[in-house]
Scaffold this motif. Structure first.
Motif, PDB file in Angstrom:
ATOM      1  N   LYS A 122      32.376  11.297  18.763  1.00 12.77           N
ATOM      2  CA  LYS A 122      31.793  10.388  19.749  1.00 12.77           C
ATOM      3  C   LYS A 122      30.376  10.874  20.028  1.00 12.77           C
ATOM      4  O   LYS A 122      30.188  11.989  20.527  1.00 12.77           O
TER       5      LYS A 122
ATOM      6  N   GLU B 231      25.679  12.026  16.308  1.00 12.36           N
ATOM      7  CA  GLU B 231      24.789  11.775  15.172  1.00 12.36           C
ATOM      8  C   GLU B 231      23.936  12.984  14.798  1.00 12.36           C
ATOM      9  O   GLU B 231      23.618  13.173  13.624  1.00 12.36           O
TER      10      GLU B 231
ATOM     11  N   ASP C 172      36.277   7.622  15.075  1.00 11.49           N
ATOM     12  CA  ASP C 172      35.247   7.569  16.108  1.00 11.49           C
ATOM     13  C   ASP C 172      35.845   6.942  17.358  1.00 11.49           C
ATOM     14  O   ASP C 172      36.454   5.877  17.299  1.00 11.49           O
TER      15      ASP C 172
ATOM     16  N   SER D 110      31.438   5.881  19.893  1.00 12.04           N
ATOM     17  CA  SER D 110      30.010   6.210  19.816  1.00 12.04           C
ATOM     18  C   SER D 110      29.141   4.994  20.094  1.00 12.04           C
ATOM     19  O   SER D 110      29.452   3.890  19.658  1.00 12.04           O
TER      20      SER D 110
ATOM     21  N   THR E 218      26.175   7.610  14.999  1.00 12.87           N
ATOM     22  CA  THR E 218      27.181   8.469  14.380  1.00 12.87           C
ATOM     23  C   THR E 218      27.941   7.754  13.273  1.00 12.87           C
ATOM     24  O   THR E 218      28.035   8.248  12.149  1.00 12.87           O
ATOM     25  N   VAL E 219      28.506   6.596  13.573  1.00 11.88           N
ATOM     26  CA  VAL E 219      29.340   5.875  12.606  1.00 11.88           C
ATOM     27  C   VAL E 219      28.527   5.490  11.375  1.00 11.88           C
ATOM     28  O   VAL E 219      28.953   5.711  10.234  1.00 11.88           O
ATOM     29  N   LYS E 220      27.363   4.939  11.589  1.00  8.34           N
ATOM     30  CA  LYS E 220      26.500   4.520  10.471  1.00  8.34           C
ATOM     31  C   LYS E 220      26.143   5.703   9.575  1.00  8.34           C
ATOM     32  O   LYS E 220      26.226   5.616   8.348  1.00  8.34           O
TER      33      LYS E 220
ATOM     34  N   LYS F 285      29.234   6.921   7.555  1.00  6.83           N
ATOM     35  CA  LYS F 285      29.535   6.002   6.455  1.00  6.83           C
ATOM     36  C   LYS F 285      28.506   6.115   5.341  1.00  6.83           C
ATOM     37  O   LYS F 285      28.861   6.112   4.156  1.00  6.83           O
TER      38      LYS F 285
ATOM     39  N   VAL G 271      35.451   5.990   7.987  1.00  7.49           N
ATOM     40  CA  VAL G 271      35.405   6.014   9.447  1.00  7.49           C
ATOM     41  C   VAL G 271      36.210   4.850  10.013  1.00  7.49           C
ATOM     42  O   VAL G 271      36.086   3.711   9.555  1.00  7.49           O
ATOM     43  N   LYS G 272      37.025   5.161  10.985  1.00 10.47           N
ATOM     44  CA  LYS G 272      37.786   4.162  11.727  1.00 10.47           C
ATOM     45  C   LYS G 272      37.382   4.317  13.185  1.00 10.47           C
ATOM     46  O   LYS G 272      37.149   5.436  13.655  1.00 10.47           O
ATOM     47  N   LYS G 273      37.311   3.205  13.908  1.00 14.88           N
ATOM     48  CA  LYS G 273      36.969   3.264  15.335  1.00 14.88           C
ATOM     49  C   LYS G 273      38.207   2.939  16.172  1.00 14.88           C
ATOM     50  O   LYS G 273      38.939   2.003  15.857  1.00 14.88           O
TER      51      LYS G 273
END
Length: 96
Positions: A13, A16, A36, A39, A43-45, A48, A54-56
């Motif tokens: 969370k 980045e 995640d 966030s 971070t997620v971008k 990936k 990545v799963k949210k």
């Protein structure tokens, strides 16, 4: 000798600032899986873009154990070894 399938998994969370260093340190893993938990930064971008799956999922009320268990569910069934790391942790080169 059998080559072991080694997967790294984590929760994140708003981390980045750690993504590149973390991904660099685990580049010998067979797969990287991150749950995640909400966030609102990049971070997620970034994960990936570096090849992580990545799963949210928002965990409410927050329970650390539930988040860790959800992230562990992302690991493929063919795993021989699972390593859980925080994104601010790194593994030394040559760990594999």
């Amino acid at each position: 000798m059998k080559k072991y399938k080694i997967y790294i998994y984590a929760i994140s969370k708003n981390e980045e600032q750690f993504v590149d260093r973390w991904m660099d340190s685990i580049d010998e893993a067979d797969g990287v899986f991150v749950l995640d938990t909400g966030s609102d930064d990049e971070t997620v971008k970034k994960l990936k873009n570096r090849g992580a799956i990545v799963k949210k999922k928002i965990i409410k009320p927050w329970r650390f154990d539930e988040a860790r268990n959800e992230s562990l569910k992302m690991i493929p069934k063919d795993a021989d070894i699972c390593i859980c790391l925080d994104l601010d942790e790194v593994i030394e080169k040559g760990w594999r």
